[in-house]
Scaffold this active site. Structure first.
Site, PDB file in Angstrom:
ATOM      1  N   ASP A  89       8.233  -1.942  -5.648  1.00 38.51           N
ATOM      2  CA  ASP A  89       8.963  -1.190  -6.662  1.00 38.51           C
ATOM      3  C   ASP A  89       9.786  -0.126  -5.926  1.00 38.51           C
ATOM      4  OD1 ASP A  89       7.457  -2.614  -8.460  1.00 38.51           O
ATOM      5  OD2 ASP A  89       6.599  -0.868  -9.469  1.00 38.51           O
ATOM      6  N   HIS A 146       4.168  -5.862  -0.826  1.00 37.26           N
ATOM      7  CA  HIS A 146       3.745  -7.249  -0.967  1.00 37.26           C
ATOM      8  C   HIS A 146       4.705  -8.185  -0.235  1.00 37.26           C
ATOM      9  CE1 HIS A 146       0.671  -6.562  -4.241  1.00 37.26           C
ATOM     10  NE2 HIS A 146       1.304  -5.390  -4.209  1.00 37.26           N
ATOM     11  N   SER A 252       7.988   6.333   0.782  1.00 36.75           N
ATOM     12  CA  SER A 252       8.818   6.064   1.942  1.00 36.75           C
ATOM     13  C   SER A 252       9.806   4.939   1.665  1.00 36.75           C
ATOM     14  CB  SER A 252       7.956   5.745   3.159  1.00 36.75           C
ATOM     15  OG  SER A 252       8.728   5.877   4.331  1.00 36.75           O
TER      16      SER A 252
END
Length: 286
Positions: A89, A146, A252
């Site tokens: 995201d 992921h 980050s």
């Protein structure tokens, strides 16, 4: 004011500040931790309904809250075998073609694949004229990373460096930002060829972890370290598309690079576009 923010980043002890914040974020402070979590949730408008544990009181430390898992099904992964999934995201910082070995950081700022990946010529050469995407994770975002495609880990590289902020303002004003900050580089062999997935540290990012090695940093090193992994056998690390590969404790950026003619990014990957882990990201060309 913007110039002051940039100047302060050059002179403040970023590593010391980050480690102190990391220590506090890992501390189990009871009602103090829970109060900070509630303030954070309100300040950033975090949707706790999608979290596996919805209440601040369910988390013993701020770090547990920040790396919270999501409910099953909250991020369905695109099933089409030819389509790569977004790894996080966040929001697209930059994406597109690698011009030789040059990646665009922001208007007027470029950095090299070789510098980003830790200085090895052979590794960098695999991505000449390839494709890249840089995705910024804001504080409100889900902070687990992921796999965009099934891959077998070939190498992990720890690269020491600075801890500048990685927000858009800093990216537009600090040359070579993503090749300058501390980072963990992972090189995977995939059905679309080699893929580098780079986890970039930043101010107050207290930890970078991978699922196979645990915490990679801290402690902070002063030299580049490399770990090699076998392609098969009991010590091989193979991760399916959509599987968790790592996480940030505090926010980050991730940078992905692919070989020439390996993938085509979808046109939705323009600067500023919001990304959702598991949604369509790119198409395999081979």
């Amino acid at each position: 004011m913007d110039q002051l923010k940039i100047t302060l980043q050059y002179i403040l002890p970023k590593h010391l500040i980050s480690r102190l914040v990391g220590y506090l974020a890992a501390a189990r402070l009871g009602f103090i931790s829970h109060a900070l979590m509630k303030l954070f949730i309100r300040a950033y408008g975090i949707n706790m309904a999608e979290a596996r544990y919805e209440n601040a009181s369910d988390y013993a430390s701020f770090n547990e809250f920040f790396t919270r898992p999501l409910k099953d099904g909250a991020r369905p992964v695109v099933a089409d075998a030819q389509t790569l999934a977004h790894p996080v995201d966040g929001a697209i910082s930059q994406a597109g073609a690698i011009a030789g070995d040059q990646l665009l950081q922001a208007k007027g700022h470029f950095y090299t694949v070789k510098a980003l990946l830790g200085g090895d010529d052979a590794t960098a050469a695999e991505f000449t004229d390839g494709t890249f995407a840089c995705i910024y994770l804001a504080p409100k975002d889900y902070h687990r990373i992921h796999m965009p495609i099934t891959g077998t880990l070939r190498e992990m590289i720890y690269v020491p460096g600075e801890l500048f902020s990685v927000n858009p303002l800093t990216a537009a004003n600090v040359p070579g930002l993503f090749a300058r900050n501390e980072r963990v580089v992972t090189i995977f062999d995939t059905e679309a060829g080699p893929m580098a997935l780079v986890l970039v540290g930043a101010t107050i990012v207290a930890s970078i972890e991978t699922v196979w090695a645990g915490t990679v940093t801290p402690p902070t090193g002063s030299e580049v370290f490399r770990w090699q992994y076998p392609s098969d056998g009991p010590n091989a690390v193979k991760l399916e598309k959509g599987a968790e590969m790592g996480r940030f404790k505090l926010g980050s950026t991730v940078v992905l690079t692919f070989a020439k003619d390996a993938v085509e990014l979808l046109p939705t990957n323009f600067p500023g576009a919001v990304t959702r882990m598991g949604t369509a990201f790119a198409t395999k060309l081979s």
